[in-house]
Design an enzyme around this catalytic site. Structure first.
Site, short mmCIF file in Angstrom:
data_model
loop_
_atom_site.label_atom_id
_atom_site.label_comp_id
_atom_site.label_asym_id
_atom_site.label_seq_id
_atom_site.Cartn_x
_atom_site.Cartn_y
_atom_site.Cartn_z
N ARG A 55 0.83 -1.21 0.00
CA ARG A 55 0.00 0.00 0.00
C ARG A 55 0.86 1.27 0.00
NH1 ARG A 55 -5.34 -1.04 0.35
NH2 ARG A 55 -6.02 -2.97 1.35
N ASP B 262 -13.82 -4.84 -3.38
CA ASP B 262 -14.88 -3.95 -2.87
C ASP B 262 -15.77 -3.39 -3.98
OD1 ASP B 262 -13.70 -4.37 -0.46
OD2 ASP B 262 -12.82 -2.38 -0.26
N GLU C 78 -17.93 -4.83 7.03
CA GLU C 78 -17.05 -4.42 8.14
C GLU C 78 -17.20 -2.93 8.48
OE1 GLU C 78 -13.14 -4.52 5.17
OE2 GLU C 78 -12.95 -5.29 7.19
N GLN D 217 -11.68 -14.05 1.55
CA GLN D 217 -12.38 -13.44 0.42
C GLN D 217 -11.44 -12.93 -0.66
OE1 GLN D 217 -15.81 -10.85 2.37
NE2 GLN D 217 -14.11 -11.10 3.76
N ARG D 218 -10.17 -12.72 -0.31
CA ARG D 218 -9.23 -12.17 -1.30
C ARG D 218 -8.33 -13.23 -1.90
NH1 ARG D 218 -7.17 -6.71 1.41
NH2 ARG D 218 -5.17 -7.72 1.20
O1 F6P Z 1 -9.77 -2.77 -0.36
C1 F6P Z 1 -9.95 -4.13 -0.27
C2 F6P Z 1 -9.97 -4.60 1.14
O2 F6P Z 1 -9.97 -5.97 1.05
C3 F6P Z 1 -11.11 -4.09 2.02
O3 F6P Z 1 -12.33 -4.69 1.81
C4 F6P Z 1 -10.56 -4.33 3.39
O4 F6P Z 1 -11.19 -3.53 4.32
C5 F6P Z 1 -9.12 -3.96 3.20
O5 F6P Z 1 -8.81 -4.22 1.85
C6 F6P Z 1 -8.14 -4.68 4.09
O6 F6P Z 1 -6.87 -4.20 3.78
P1 F6P Z 1 -5.48 -4.74 4.29
O7 F6P Z 1 -4.99 -5.74 3.30
O8 F6P Z 1 -4.60 -3.54 4.28
O9 F6P Z 1 -5.69 -5.33 5.63
#
Ligand code: F6P
Length: 375
Positions: free
Chosen positions: A76, A137, A232, A301-302
């Site tokens: 990020r 998202d 969330e 979910q990712r």
């Molecule tokens: O932006 C995608 C996302 O998966 C959001 O839904 C979630 O809140 C966030 O990223 C979590 O981010 P990180 O990987 O920084 O914990």
């Protein structure tokens, strides 16, 4: 003959299914169709700043279509505010030098809302940039869809299906927390597809008493279990009021001191919001006298293989990106528009978020099938 174009590519922000499919889409079209060359930068904008590269050739691009995550790594990090050796630095000039040194004609940035802003900054600093919209998202502005969303929607829906049978067996409320801090697309979509009895999204602040009443109505009809799909970032009316007031304070703040104060207030409220799903479940248990349990879907979910819809979307956007590079049409995001794609200037995307309009047809649909939205 003109020198073949040399393209850099990076993946920034949280990962999402379909990133590799998109890298492959850009790469195969750029290399195979247009005869360009491609180099990957590792871990988002950090790779561009630290000059960490990965050659991307036909061999590297083979076999990655179905693989989750990103072969390039993600972060990020922001170009203009990057922590290097413990110090926060503006790395824009370093990135510009690296861009020149490597003879790049364009950098392709795959990412969500934050990435669009960072890409615009680099474009304004003089780099040729094109972005592709990814995020589970689905909240990137000016595009019909983002890749990653369809896969996450399948995963969240499958989880709600599984929770149904156990909630039913034990006559419980199961509160399932789904990702999405600011936008409720994933929770709303999965909630409709998975037949959730209550759907709570950030766009519609909720009243816990109303949710409890809806659950009790089900009990009176003889259905002693309920599935609550909660984003969330969903909030009670009181919490939403407090955060909106703090955000307004920040907008109105004229001095650095006032800005800092407002930011601290927002951060404090956000910290307090963590654990909201647990508190909600407890509150519902007290109000309904039904046992409650919580499932936080989190990073499941990712992860993993992208679904067919995301593979198609990522490949379409990737190949359209190569067309734009060939046409030297830079400073744009490749948006999905119906069956087609559209080059949208980054200025129209950066800093905006596509949230669920409260009159959206999915909201009407949920209401019409009797789902409680907490309002
Ligand atoms: O932006 C995608 C996302 O998966 C959001 O839904 C979630 O809140 C966030 O990223 C979590 O981010 P990180 O990987 O920084 O914990």
């Amino acid at each position: 003959m003109a020198k073949p174009k040399r393209i850099g590519i990076l993946t920034s922000g949280g990962d999402s299914p379909g990133l590799n499919a998109a890298i492959r889409g850009v790469g195969k079209a750029a290399l195979g169709f247009y005869g360009m060359t491609l180099v990957g930068f590792r871990d988002g904008f950090r790779g561009l700043a630290e000059d960490r590269k990965m050659p991307l050739e036909k061999d590297t691009l083979a076999g990655i279509l179905t693989i989750g995550g990103t072969i390039l790594g993600a972060s990020r990090d922001k170009p203009h505010r990057m922590v290097i050796d413990g110090r926060t630095r503006d790395m824009t000039d370093v990135i510009k030098d690296n861009y020149k040194k490597w003879g790049l004609d364009c950098v392709v940035c795959l990412g969500g809302g934050g990435t669009q802003k960072n890409a615009l900054r680099l474009h304004q600093a003089g780099l040729n940039v094109i972005t592709l919209p990814k995020t589970i998202d689905n909240d990137v502005a000016m595009t019909d869809a983002t890749f990653g969303f369809a896969t996450a929607l399948d995963i969240a829906t499958d989880t709600l299906d599984r929770l149904h049978s156990t909630a039913h067996s034990h006559h419980r409320i199961i509160v399932a927390e789904i990702m999405g801090h600011r936008a409720g697309w994933l929770t709303l979509g999965a909630g409709i597809a998975g037949g959730a009895d209550v759907i709570l999204i950030p766009e519609i602040p909720y009243d816990v008493v109303k949710i409890a009443e809806a659950i009790k109505r089900r009990s009176r009809r003889g259905t002693n279990f309920s599935i609550v799909a909660v984003a969330e970032g969903a909030m009670s009316r009181d919490d939403a009021r407090a955060i909106t007031a703090a955000e307004k304070k920040l907008e109105r703040a004229k001095t650095l001191h006032d800005k800092k104060e407002a930011k601290i207030e927002i951060a404090t409220l956000e910290v307090r919001h963590a654990g909201n799903t647990m508190r909600l479940a407890k509150h519902l248990e007290e109000l309904t006298e039904l046992e409650s349990r919580v499932t936080i879907l989190g990073y499941v979910q990712r992860g993993g293989t992208p679904c067919a819809a995301d593979r198609i979307l990522a490949t379409r956007l990737g190949s359209a990106c190569a067309d734009l590079i060939n046409a030297e049409h830079y400073g744009v995001m490749v948006a999905a528009r119906g069956d087609d794609t559209e080059a949208v200037p980054l200025e129209r995307v950066a800093g905006k978020r596509k949230i669920v309009p409260v009159d959206h047809s999915w909201i009407q649909t949920a209401r019409h099938v009797g789902t409680c939205l907490g309002d």
